[in-house]
Write an enzyme that holds these catalytic residues in place. Structure first.
Site, PDB file in Angstrom:
ATOM      1  N   PRO A  91       0.791  -1.227   0.000  1.00  0.00           N
ATOM      2  CG  PRO A  91      -0.176  -1.136   2.111  1.00  0.00           C
ATOM      3  CD  PRO A  91       0.493  -2.082   1.155  1.00  0.00           C
TER       4      PRO A  91
ATOM      5  CE1 TYR B  30       8.819   5.136   3.112  1.00  0.00           C
ATOM      6  CE2 TYR B  30       7.202   6.916   2.917  1.00  0.00           C
ATOM      7  CZ  TYR B  30       7.700   5.813   3.592  1.00  0.00           C
ATOM      8  OH  TYR B  30       7.093   5.384   4.744  1.00  0.00           O
TER       9      TYR B  30
ATOM     10  CG  HIS C 161       4.626  -1.597  10.659  1.00  0.00           C
ATOM     11  ND1 HIS C 161       5.982  -1.879  10.688  1.00  0.00           N
ATOM     12  CD2 HIS C 161       4.483  -0.583   9.755  1.00  0.00           C
ATOM     13  CE1 HIS C 161       6.612  -1.060   9.863  1.00  0.00           C
ATOM     14  NE2 HIS C 161       5.731  -0.266   9.275  1.00  0.00           N
TER      15      HIS C 161
ATOM     16  CG  ASP D 215      -1.006 -16.905   9.141  1.00  0.00           C
ATOM     17  OD1 ASP D 215       0.017 -17.051   9.845  1.00  0.00           O
ATOM     18  OD2 ASP D 215      -2.165 -16.874   9.612  1.00  0.00           O
TER      19      ASP D 215
ATOM     20  CB  SER E 269      12.395   4.501   5.550  1.00  0.00           C
ATOM     21  OG  SER E 269      11.317   3.684   5.966  1.00  0.00           O
TER      22      SER E 269
ATOM     23  NE  ARG F 184       6.559   4.963   9.888  1.00  0.00           N
ATOM     24  CZ  ARG F 184       5.517   5.024   9.048  1.00  0.00           C
ATOM     25  NH1 ARG F 184       5.211   3.998   8.284  1.00  0.00           N
ATOM     26  NH2 ARG F 184       4.792   6.131   8.977  1.00  0.00           N
TER      27      ARG F 184
HETATM   28  C1  DQA Z   1       8.026   1.242   4.172  1.00  0.00           C
HETATM   29  C2  DQA Z   1       7.996   1.571   5.665  1.00  0.00           C
HETATM   30  C3  DQA Z   1       6.602   1.387   6.227  1.00  0.00           C
HETATM   31  O1  DQA Z   1       6.583   1.691   7.618  1.00  0.00           O
HETATM   32  C4  DQA Z   1       5.643   2.313   5.512  1.00  0.00           C
HETATM   33  O2  DQA Z   1       4.331   2.115   6.001  1.00  0.00           O
HETATM   34  C5  DQA Z   1       5.702   2.192   4.034  1.00  0.00           C
HETATM   35  C6  DQA Z   1       7.004   2.050   3.395  1.00  0.00           C
HETATM   36  C7  DQA Z   1       9.415   1.528   3.554  1.00  0.00           C
HETATM   37  O3  DQA Z   1       9.630   1.117   2.418  1.00  0.00           O
HETATM   38  O4  DQA Z   1      10.260   2.188   4.173  1.00  0.00           O
HETATM   39  O5  DQA Z   1       4.700   2.283   3.356  1.00  0.00           O
HETATM   40  O6  DQA Z   1       7.768  -0.152   4.002  1.00  0.00           O
END
Ligand code: DQA
Length: 145
Positions: free
Chosen positions: A12, A25, A82, A89, A105, A114
């Site tokens: 998402p 990002y 998270h 599963d 990140s 996170r």
């Molecule tokens: C993410 C980190 C997640 O916490 C966040 O909800 C994202 C991107 C990342 O690529 O750093 O949508 O997965």
């Protein structure tokens, strides 16, 4: 057997890469990311099918399908990381697929919610905090292991 048909799976909000919080990002778009990953895989003799969805069930369906044609998955589940026991599963349900969890990140340097990944102990490998380079490293890892 080394992986040679890879699934690149993004969850998402990653459809908005390039415009979504670029300070976190980066400015690379999802299409550019998919193109870079595909090119790196091709250089190393592998193919990539790329898919992104904002829907948990659609991601689960792709993992199930991938067991029929793929050996390895590069997976950024976004925020589902998270809390989605359903995705956890799904990964455990397809043991022949090696899944590399990738995050642009560094989760451990961000908000406390996170820090937890509920898929961390069912994936084959984890890469975080390296931006787009982390996805390319995931390709290389899958083709070596
Ligand atoms: C993410 C980190 C997640 O916490 C966040 O909800 C994202 C991107 C990342 O690529 O750093 O949508 O997965």
């Amino acid at each position: 057997m080394a992986a040679s048909n890879l699934l690149l799976l993004n969850g998402p909000n990653l459809n908005l890469l390039g415009e979504r919080e670029p300070e976190v990002y980066g400015t690379t778009t999802l299409l550019q990311l998919e193109t870079l990953v595909t090119a790196r895989a091709q250089e190393l003799g592998a193919t990539v099918r790329a898919y992104q969805s904002n829907h948990e069930g659609a991601l689960i369906d792709k993992l199930h399908e991938a067991r029929k044609w793929s050996q390895g998955v590069i997976f950024n589940p976004g925020a589902y990381t998270h809390y989605s026991y359903a995705l956890r599963d799904a990964i455990s349900s397809v043991p022949k697929l090696r899944v590399v969890e990738v995050h642009l990140s560094n989760l451990l340097e961000r908000e406390p919610f996170r820090h937890l990944s509920v898929i961390a102990d069912v994936v084959a490998h984890r890469i975080m905090g390296k931006g787009i380079a982390g996805y390319l490293e995931a390709v290389e890892w899958l083709l070596k292991h």
